[in-house]
Motif scaffolding. Structure first.
Motif, PDB file in Angstrom:
ATOM      1  N   MET A  45       0.852  -1.180   0.000  1.00  0.00           N
ATOM      2  CA  MET A  45       0.000   0.000   0.000  1.00  0.00           C
ATOM      3  C   MET A  45       0.890   1.232   0.000  1.00  0.00           C
ATOM      4  O   MET A  45       1.793   1.365   0.818  1.00  0.00           O
ATOM      5  N   LEU A  46       0.640   2.157  -0.934  1.00  0.00           N
ATOM      6  CA  LEU A  46       1.403   3.390  -1.047  1.00  0.00           C
ATOM      7  C   LEU A  46       0.626   4.511  -0.369  1.00  0.00           C
ATOM      8  O   LEU A  46      -0.522   4.783  -0.721  1.00  0.00           O
ATOM      9  N   VAL A  47       1.236   5.148   0.628  1.00  0.00           N
ATOM     10  CA  VAL A  47       0.602   6.235   1.370  1.00  0.00           C
ATOM     11  C   VAL A  47       1.303   7.531   0.994  1.00  0.00           C
ATOM     12  O   VAL A  47       2.533   7.644   1.122  1.00  0.00           O
ATOM     13  N   GLU A  48       0.539   8.516   0.526  1.00  0.00           N
ATOM     14  CA  GLU A  48       1.081   9.802   0.132  1.00  0.00           C
ATOM     15  C   GLU A  48       0.379  10.919   0.897  1.00  0.00           C
ATOM     16  O   GLU A  48      -0.804  10.803   1.226  1.00  0.00           O
ATOM     17  N   ASP A  49       1.089  11.978   1.150  1.00  0.00           N
ATOM     18  CA  ASP A  49       0.539  13.152   1.809  1.00  0.00           C
ATOM     19  C   ASP A  49       0.039  14.097   0.721  1.00  0.00           C
ATOM     20  O   ASP A  49       0.768  14.932   0.214  1.00  0.00           O
ATOM     21  N   ALA A  50      -1.239  13.964   0.374  1.00  0.00           N
ATOM     22  CA  ALA A  50      -1.817  14.762  -0.715  1.00  0.00           C
ATOM     23  C   ALA A  50      -2.399  16.059  -0.172  1.00  0.00           C
ATOM     24  O   ALA A  50      -3.615  16.295  -0.186  1.00  0.00           O
TER      25      ALA A  50
END
Length: 214
Positions: free
Chosen positions: A1-6
């Motif tokens: 799972m890729l978690v990004e701070d959008a």
């Protein structure tokens, strides 16, 4: 799972899988890649994770993953048709007709896998370098009423020999193809359709570059 701070205004703080005993993982920077173990069993698996920001707000996200390692069944009753573009013979269209295909999830094949060689191909030989070509809209036809052996598939794909073979192998003569159907999980049919073409000459696309004058 890729978690990004959008664009999270306070910034992300922690991430944890929602299972017993899982501890929060500090998110010192984004993006962050979380590996989630799955059982070695085919089928659908659901997992949930929780993300927290710097001021304590949380968000739970449920993931649904389908694990499929079973190859689809396929059979090719007709040889591949290979048609070169008269403007550039390295550009070719491969067409497969009358192939049968069946998969456990009932989905269409999403791609074809191709091998091209200057020699006849044994499609069952190990170590073949398959190139994957996704089948876009209009590139595949599907007959649902084909009987118990699977639906009948017709498909075509455009290829460039210059992408598949080294330049020194692009000479006049015979070119041999093998084509397998690929399910949405990336599994190839065990059987493959075969075809060949004889090129009297090898020609390339003409590229017109813009002229600039000062």
């Amino acid at each position: 799972m890729l978690v990004e701070d959008a664009g999270e205004c306070s910034g992300l703080a922690t991430l944890r899988e929602l299972v017993a005993g899982a501890s929060p993982i500090p998110l010192a920077g984004a993006p962050f890649l979380l590996s989630i173990p799955l059982p070695d069993a085919e089928g659908a698996h659901e997992r949930a994770v929780e993300v927290a920001d710097q001021i304590g707000n949380t968000l739970a996200v449920t993931l649904s993953v389908v694990y499929d390692r079973t190859a689809p069944a396929g059979a090719f009753g007709e040889p591949l048709t290979v048609t070169p573009d008269p403007r550039a013979t390295v550009l070719q269209t491969l067409a497969v007709a009358g192939a049968t295909y069946s998969d456990g999830d009932g989905a269409l094949p999403w791609a074809v896998a191709l091998v091209v060689s200057r020699q006849p191909i044994d499609a069952q030989a190990p170590g073949l370098d398959w190139a994957i070509y996704p089948l876009g809209a209009g590139r595949i036809a599907w007959d649902e009423a084909s009987g118990a052996q699977g639906a009948t598939v017709s498909a075509e794909v455009a290829v460039n020999l210059a992408d598949l073979l080294p330049r020194d192998q692009l000479t006049p003569g015979a070119y041999h193809y093998a084509l397998a159907l690929v399910d949405p999980a990336g599994n190839l049919t065990a059987s493959a359709g075969l075809g060949q073409i004889e090129l009297a000459s090898v020609t390339y696309p003409t590229v017109y570059a813009p002229a600039v004058a000062r």
